[in-house]
Design an enzyme around this catalytic site. Sequence first.
Site, PDB file in Angstrom:
ATOM      1  N   GLU A  63      64.828  48.416  50.735  1.00 38.21           N
ATOM      2  CA  GLU A  63      64.610  47.009  51.064  1.00 38.21           C
ATOM      3  C   GLU A  63      65.901  46.424  51.617  1.00 38.21           C
ATOM      4  O   GLU A  63      66.979  47.023  51.504  1.00 38.21           O
ATOM      5  CB  GLU A  63      64.123  46.227  49.840  1.00 38.21           C
ATOM      6  N   HIS A  90      61.401  33.573  51.197  1.00 39.67           N
ATOM      7  CA  HIS A  90      61.055  34.901  51.710  1.00 39.67           C
ATOM      8  C   HIS A  90      60.749  34.769  53.191  1.00 39.67           C
ATOM      9  O   HIS A  90      60.017  33.870  53.589  1.00 39.67           O
ATOM     10  CB  HIS A  90      59.854  35.482  50.972  1.00 39.67           C
ATOM     11  N   ARG A 133      68.098  38.162  53.152  1.00 35.58           N
ATOM     12  CA  ARG A 133      66.887  37.361  53.330  1.00 35.58           C
ATOM     13  C   ARG A 133      67.139  36.017  53.975  1.00 35.58           C
ATOM     14  O   ARG A 133      66.341  35.562  54.803  1.00 35.58           O
ATOM     15  CB  ARG A 133      66.237  37.120  51.963  1.00 35.58           C
ATOM     16  N   ARG A 166      69.487  36.321  45.923  1.00 35.16           N
ATOM     17  CA  ARG A 166      69.062  37.496  45.153  1.00 35.16           C
ATOM     18  C   ARG A 166      68.886  38.711  46.054  1.00 35.16           C
ATOM     19  O   ARG A 166      68.290  38.633  47.127  1.00 35.16           O
ATOM     20  CB  ARG A 166      67.728  37.183  44.482  1.00 35.16           C
TER      21      ARG A 166
HETATM   22  C1  LIG Z   1      54.605  37.316  45.759  1.00 33.38           C
HETATM   23  C2  LIG Z   1      55.844  37.740  45.025  1.00 33.38           C
HETATM   24  C3  LIG Z   1      56.346  39.025  45.182  1.00 33.38           C
HETATM   25  C4  LIG Z   1      57.504  39.421  44.497  1.00 33.38           C
HETATM   26  N1  LIG Z   1      57.936  40.705  44.620  1.00 33.38           N
HETATM   27  C5  LIG Z   1      58.991  41.122  43.858  1.00 33.38           C
HETATM   28  C6  LIG Z   1      59.390  42.489  43.849  1.00 33.38           C
HETATM   29  O1  LIG Z   1      58.792  43.325  44.512  1.00 33.38           O
HETATM   30  N2  LIG Z   1      60.437  42.833  43.054  1.00 33.38           N
HETATM   31  C7  LIG Z   1      61.117  41.933  42.282  1.00 33.38           C
HETATM   32  O2  LIG Z   1      62.059  42.307  41.585  1.00 33.38           O
HETATM   33  N3  LIG Z   1      60.749  40.639  42.281  1.00 33.38           N
HETATM   34  C8  LIG Z   1      59.703  40.220  43.028  1.00 33.38           C
HETATM   35  N4  LIG Z   1      59.325  38.907  43.005  1.00 33.38           N
HETATM   36  C9  LIG Z   1      60.008  38.007  42.082  1.00 33.38           C
HETATM   37  C10 LIG Z   1      59.558  38.349  40.676  1.00 33.38           C
HETATM   38  O3  LIG Z   1      58.179  38.640  40.679  1.00 33.38           O
HETATM   39  C11 LIG Z   1      59.827  37.203  39.722  1.00 33.38           C
HETATM   40  O4  LIG Z   1      61.127  36.722  39.856  1.00 33.38           O
HETATM   41  C12 LIG Z   1      59.631  37.675  38.285  1.00 33.38           C
HETATM   42  O5  LIG Z   1      58.381  38.292  38.163  1.00 33.38           O
HETATM   43  C13 LIG Z   1      59.747  36.497  37.350  1.00 33.38           C
HETATM   44  O6  LIG Z   1      59.322  36.912  36.087  1.00 33.38           O
HETATM   45  P1  LIG Z   1      59.280  35.849  34.915  1.00 33.38           P
HETATM   46  O7  LIG Z   1      58.712  36.567  33.753  1.00 33.38           O
HETATM   47  O8  LIG Z   1      60.580  35.192  34.798  1.00 33.38           O
HETATM   48  O9  LIG Z   1      58.265  34.719  35.455  1.00 33.38           O
HETATM   49  P2  LIG Z   1      56.723  34.820  35.847  1.00 33.38           P
HETATM   50  O10 LIG Z   1      56.310  36.216  36.058  1.00 33.38           O
HETATM   51  O11 LIG Z   1      56.473  33.858  36.962  1.00 33.38           O
HETATM   52  O12 LIG Z   1      55.986  34.315  34.529  1.00 33.38           O
HETATM   53  C14 LIG Z   1      56.072  32.963  34.139  1.00 33.38           C
HETATM   54  C15 LIG Z   1      55.172  32.746  32.943  1.00 33.38           C
HETATM   55  O13 LIG Z   1      55.392  31.437  32.430  1.00 33.38           O
HETATM   56  C16 LIG Z   1      54.153  30.783  32.287  1.00 33.38           C
HETATM   57  N5  LIG Z   1      54.413  29.341  32.375  1.00 33.38           N
HETATM   58  C17 LIG Z   1      55.042  28.650  33.349  1.00 33.38           C
HETATM   59  N6  LIG Z   1      55.123  27.346  33.030  1.00 33.38           N
HETATM   60  C18 LIG Z   1      54.530  27.216  31.816  1.00 33.38           C
HETATM   61  C19 LIG Z   1      54.289  26.106  30.937  1.00 33.38           C
HETATM   62  N7  LIG Z   1      54.691  24.855  31.229  1.00 33.38           N
HETATM   63  N8  LIG Z   1      53.629  26.343  29.781  1.00 33.38           N
HETATM   64  C20 LIG Z   1      53.227  27.603  29.440  1.00 33.38           C
HETATM   65  N9  LIG Z   1      53.434  28.673  30.214  1.00 33.38           N
HETATM   66  C21 LIG Z   1      54.078  28.483  31.391  1.00 33.38           C
HETATM   67  C22 LIG Z   1      53.283  31.367  33.386  1.00 33.38           C
HETATM   68  O14 LIG Z   1      51.917  31.134  33.146  1.00 33.38           O
HETATM   69  C23 LIG Z   1      53.685  32.835  33.258  1.00 33.38           C
HETATM   70  O15 LIG Z   1      53.026  33.416  32.165  1.00 33.38           O
HETATM   71  C24 LIG Z   1      58.175  38.498  43.683  1.00 33.38           C
HETATM   72  C25 LIG Z   1      57.687  37.200  43.529  1.00 33.38           C
HETATM   73  C26 LIG Z   1      56.528  36.817  44.188  1.00 33.38           C
HETATM   74  C27 LIG Z   1      56.006  35.418  44.007  1.00 33.38           C
END
Ligand SMILES: Cc1cc2nc3c(=O)[nH]c(=O)nc-3n(C[C@H](O)[C@H](O)[C@H](O)COP(=O)(O)OP(=O)(O)OC[C@H]3O[C@@H](n4cnc5c(N)ncnc54)[C@H](O)[C@@H]3O)c2cc1C
Length: 498
Positions: free
Chosen positions: A110, A225, A270, A364
């Site tokens: 990437e 992105h 990016r 990032r």
């Molecule tokens: C389309 C896409 C593709 C991506 N591809 C990659 C990749 O290939 N590799 C990589 O490293 N990163 C990638 N990223 C980034 C990566 O996916 C995220 O940074 C990472 O998954 C974040 O994980 P997290 O657990 O912090 O948050 P999330 O996975 O977003 O989880 C957040 C959680 O908090 C909950 N939540 C939020 N607000 C509240 C609230 N007020 N009350 C209760 N629950 C709440 C949500 O429901 C969810 O369960 C991508 C992101 C996107 C959007």
Amino acid sequence: MTGRSVIVGAGIAGAMTALALQEDCVLVCAGALGSLSSSRLAQGGVAAAIGPGDDAAQHLNDTLAAGDGLCDAAAAGAILSQAPAAVARLESLGVRFDRGPDGAHALGLEAAHGQNRILHVAGDGTGADIMRALTQALRRAAHVTIIEHAELVRLHVREGRIAGVLLRRPSGPLTLATGRLVLATGGVGGLFPATTNPLGNTGRGLALAARAGALIRDAEFVQFHPTALDCTLDPLPLVSEAVRGEGAVLIDDAGMRFMSGIAGRELAPRDVVARAIQRRIAAGARVFLDARPALGRHFATRFPGIDALCRAQGIDPAQEPIPVRPAAHYHMGGIAVDAEGRSSLPGLWAVGEVAATGLHGANRLASNSLLEGAVCGPRVAASLERAAREAPPAPAHTELPPPDPALPQVRAILGRALMLEREGGALAGAVLHLRRLAPRSDAAAAALMIAAGALARRESRGAHCRTDYPATLPAASTLSTYAQAMGSAEADPLALSA
Ligand SMILES: Cc1cc2nc3c(=O)[nH]c(=O)nc-3n(C[C@H](O)[C@H](O)[C@H](O)COP(=O)(O)OP(=O)(O)OC[C@H]3O[C@@H](n4cnc5c(N)ncnc54)[C@H](O)[C@@H]3O)c2cc1C
């Protein structure tokens, strides 16, 4: 449940925290377990220096270069060196990373990575498989009490410490008393008019932490992105960087390969690629990702998920170029945390995208964020276990706030002032507008932290580009408070005390 650790958010970061805990805990998520997360949408994969000729030092160098001076090198090095162990842990939980005919992991490339080091599942189904495996593991974990369809709406703070949370559920309010709270609520993409994030990722955890007094680090750094699929869906589907890693090129509607004169070309950092695309679009062109020469009919095999997303919009990537445009994607800034995930507010930890560990700096490096969640979740769990298990009295205040009224306005404000190129006058207007909305809106409070940071940072660096301050100053991270962003030293009325 009183006194147990409470983890809010069940993406990779919250799930890995809950699974690593050796004691009973509560896991809260806004939707059904495994849904409504960026983690589930991730396509490209997990970065880990496990290939021949690669090592953690090279991974760190690439991370620091992308972070453009604002990474915490020690914190980043400590996280990246744990990548092989995190991959092994994910596999032990049931994640099925792709392997080649020789049995070794298949490693993709990437942007801004000097080596092939992206582990993926089913080509572009990495996040879906990770969340499948973690959801199944959570359902089996007897020590995790799962509360689904519960939205965090308030933090309770007593004598300067976390005392509990107020949740909105379909059946009404629920208060949990705890002195150990982990925010794993993800990013802020839902605050922007074009985003790849689930629309519920509106920075509520960030806003509530800031209102309660936690320090916020470098909130102005939001990664766009370069290649979201240009269509009418909201959020926009993503066309992963891995497609460019496989050789797809960017062209405009005149067929010009406009990245060819820019260092790194399609695999430049990016922000560089996103701004180049945005400038072509601002000049009236449409921009496309042409995968025909590099992948042709193999596109559907290598990227089955993206192929399906494109076909649902009437586009066949094997036969025609894919229309793309930039979209808000990842928040580098967040709740400032130390190596254990502790924020400046006693009793509050943060992990995953809502936290700022120092790994990402001003930009990032692709696929470092799933890795961060996988590495830091278990660290936070260990820190929770070491912390005092005081059970604060149940908070008395259980009145639910009304649904956030201001989100459409916030999206419009950020769309005008906080996109890929920023300018002082527009930023000052955005800050004033958001200050008026923030007392009644967590979306506006989160957006205010971003806008106030962007106004204060009079330089261009990484994902933050000021047209009125194009030069880069000596590197400095910024820690800010909600009171500073509001232009007042007074406490916020919504930062509830119990
Ligand atoms: C389309 C896409 C593709 C991506 N591809 C990659 C990749 O290939 N590799 C990589 O490293 N990163 C990638 N990223 C980034 C990566 O996916 C995220 O940074 C990472 O998954 C974040 O994980 P997290 O657990 O912090 O948050 P999330 O996975 O977003 O989880 C957040 C959680 O908090 C909950 N939540 C939020 N607000 C509240 C609230 N007020 N009350 C209760 N629950 C709440 C949500 O429901 C969810 O369960 C991508 C992101 C996107 C959007």
